[in-house]
Write an enzyme that holds these catalytic residues in place. Sequence first.
Site, PDB file in Angstrom:
ATOM      1  N   CYS A   1       3.672  -3.406   3.823  1.00  0.00           N
ATOM      2  CA  CYS A   1       3.433  -2.181   4.599  1.00  0.00           C
ATOM      3  C   CYS A   1       2.060  -1.594   4.303  1.00  0.00           C
ATOM      4  O   CYS A   1       1.576  -0.743   5.039  1.00  0.00           O
ATOM      5  CB  CYS A   1       4.460  -1.110   4.263  1.00  0.00           C
ATOM      6  SG  CYS A   1       6.105  -1.540   4.761  1.00  0.00           S
TER       7      CYS A   1
ATOM      8  N   CYS B   1       1.974   9.286   3.930  1.00  0.00           N
ATOM      9  CA  CYS B   1       1.807   9.230   2.472  1.00  0.00           C
ATOM     10  C   CYS B   1       2.648  10.306   1.801  1.00  0.00           C
ATOM     11  O   CYS B   1       3.213  10.082   0.727  1.00  0.00           O
ATOM     12  CB  CYS B   1       0.341   9.418   2.091  1.00  0.00           C
ATOM     13  SG  CYS B   1      -0.724   8.112   2.698  1.00  0.00           S
TER      14      CYS B   1
END
Lengths: 400, 295
Positions: B41, B112
């Site tokens: 990813c 994030c």
Amino acid sequence: MSAVIYLDNNATTQVDPEVVEAILPYLTQYYGNPSSMHSFGGQVGKALKQARVQVAALLSAEESEIIFTSCGTEGNNTAIRAALTAQPDRKHLITTQVEHACVLNLFKQLEKQGYTVTYLSVDHKGQLDLMELEAAITGNTALVSMMYANNETGTVFPVEQAGAIAKEYGATFHVDAVQVAGKLPLNMKISTIDLMTISGHKLHAPKGVGALYVRRGFRFRPLLIGGHQERGRRAGTENVAGIIGLGKAAELAQLHLADVATEKKLRDRLEKGLLAIPNTEINGDRKNRLPNTTNIGFKYIEGEAILLSLDQYGICASSGSACTSGSLEPSHVLRAMGLPYTTLHGSIRFSLSRYTTEAEVDRVLEVMPGIVERLRALSPFNNDQAEWLQDREEALVGAV
Amino acid sequence: MWDYSEKVLDLFYNPKNQGAIEDPNQDGVAVVFGEVGSIACGDALRLHLKIEVEADKILDARFQTFGCTSAIASSSALTEIIKGITLDAALNISNRDIANYLGGLPEEKMHCSVMGQEALEAAIFKYRGIEVEQHEDDDGALICSCFGVSENRIRRVVIENNLTTVEQVTSYVKAGGGCSSCGAEIEDLIAAIQQEKELTASRVAAEIATAQAQNRPLTTVQKINLVQTVLQEVRPMLLADGGDVELYDVEGDTVKVVLKGACGSCSSSTATLKNAIEVRLRERVLPTLIVEAVS
């Protein structure tokens, strides 16, 4: 921040001071329109002619074969559209998986308009297999379009051989030589290329100017319709200063072609030093590669984090990692090469120019080991454990 | 180049709390780690927690992150936020708390902060013995196969961050960021969630049952849903007396409500009503809930 160490020359280049000097009078003194009937404009027209001579010389082409454009994207769009109108009955097109977005996205759009497109694959070095081209091409193929060298890895394609195959089937052969002009010698007199794109800002001319080579005799149709500029092949008032700059830059590039060996030496020095860092590898075809480019995979760390770390030292490079683009997917070029994810996300491209110095290269080699070490210490993946090897296999399967 | 805040750059260049936590093999202290993401990813976080068992409190938090600037900064921020707080309080940390701590993140980088929140939950759930897979996927259909994002993850992030577009969902959990073939599905899901904001009581009841059956803590979203349902039950009574109640916010275990009309004007009735609502909420949702009347 210390002085900038610019190793991102495949993105854009510094305008050569001599180019700036050549341009300036055309921004200040000689502002006439080259199409005008007075001598004030006429002298600008003469300067454009001179620029055309300079660009033609770099490509060993004839002046009449050069059309000035605004950029590489325009050149590629114009060339591809021109090839379609040249042979309107042919509905098959061939390109590669690793082209620039301005080619790939145009082909995707053409697919929606009813064309069939073959995207040639590349191997783990980013190199083409011409057998695949031979197998794909038919009498219905209107165009074979490929880059001369890849912007990310520097891998150089066997364009002349590919062009010979295209010729056999009567297909137009277009080459995107944006990364090659000024780095490798070009000779259109002995070439199979019909149409070739170059861009000014990749060879020390300003942004906003480019050129398209159109082989004499090619049934060319313009993209932009309007006035008679560029002999009716590219309407719109000329970017005079930009064109003068491109001409000067082409002349200088020709002179500096001999210096490319020095550039290559510096590139090799940089590459050798970086490969001394553990768990690194070269992405690209070492045997057929641009002399100024190296793309290195730093395993287990992420490219954007590396770039921001380099930025602290004023070092400019670029990365094929997902996080740099905001697209979430890493570089289509590196994915097409089937690179494992361990390498893919941590790939950094350094691209040198004739201005690059040994001291700059050594500075990169001085700071890079510490950067890699710091980020690897932060990373939960810092060795080849079985679970990450699984990712590698998935990446390879994904590429098939 | 991304427009990162000073705080993001500071925590990237000088991260706090990096590394793993060694198990001290000490009575009353547990060490656990939670993990999300993968090298495929492009980002992954392993969050380590040192927990004081008796107090159910986080003594220390450290991170190991593979990822970009904002992934590393988000991880470091998370560890700073959760050090010293209880696990229950930690479960109430949302990705927005992380982003806010950092002085904001570019929208494309919000994933994030989501990664931080998910790793925290994974670590706590692991410590409490709650099956992470069950929570992660909850039998929810996989919407984005490129990034392996389930419907439930998208739901959560849409609800918690009030997302309204596919692009936002992509920025927060990456779904739709690969081949983009699931774009229409995500669009439908956002529309469905917006409709469901008018939740039916039966659906909420089902959620209570699921949560109870899996013996897992309630998320803020679930709390809000449940509180809403219970308030719907209380409202008719208040309306009869010329008053009304509206849920203002849920912060941790504090339920903020706005009391209106007749109820809002009289301080004694405010107190009475507040208590009445609190009793009901404690009975039906969580025994630790506190009701606060705000104007």
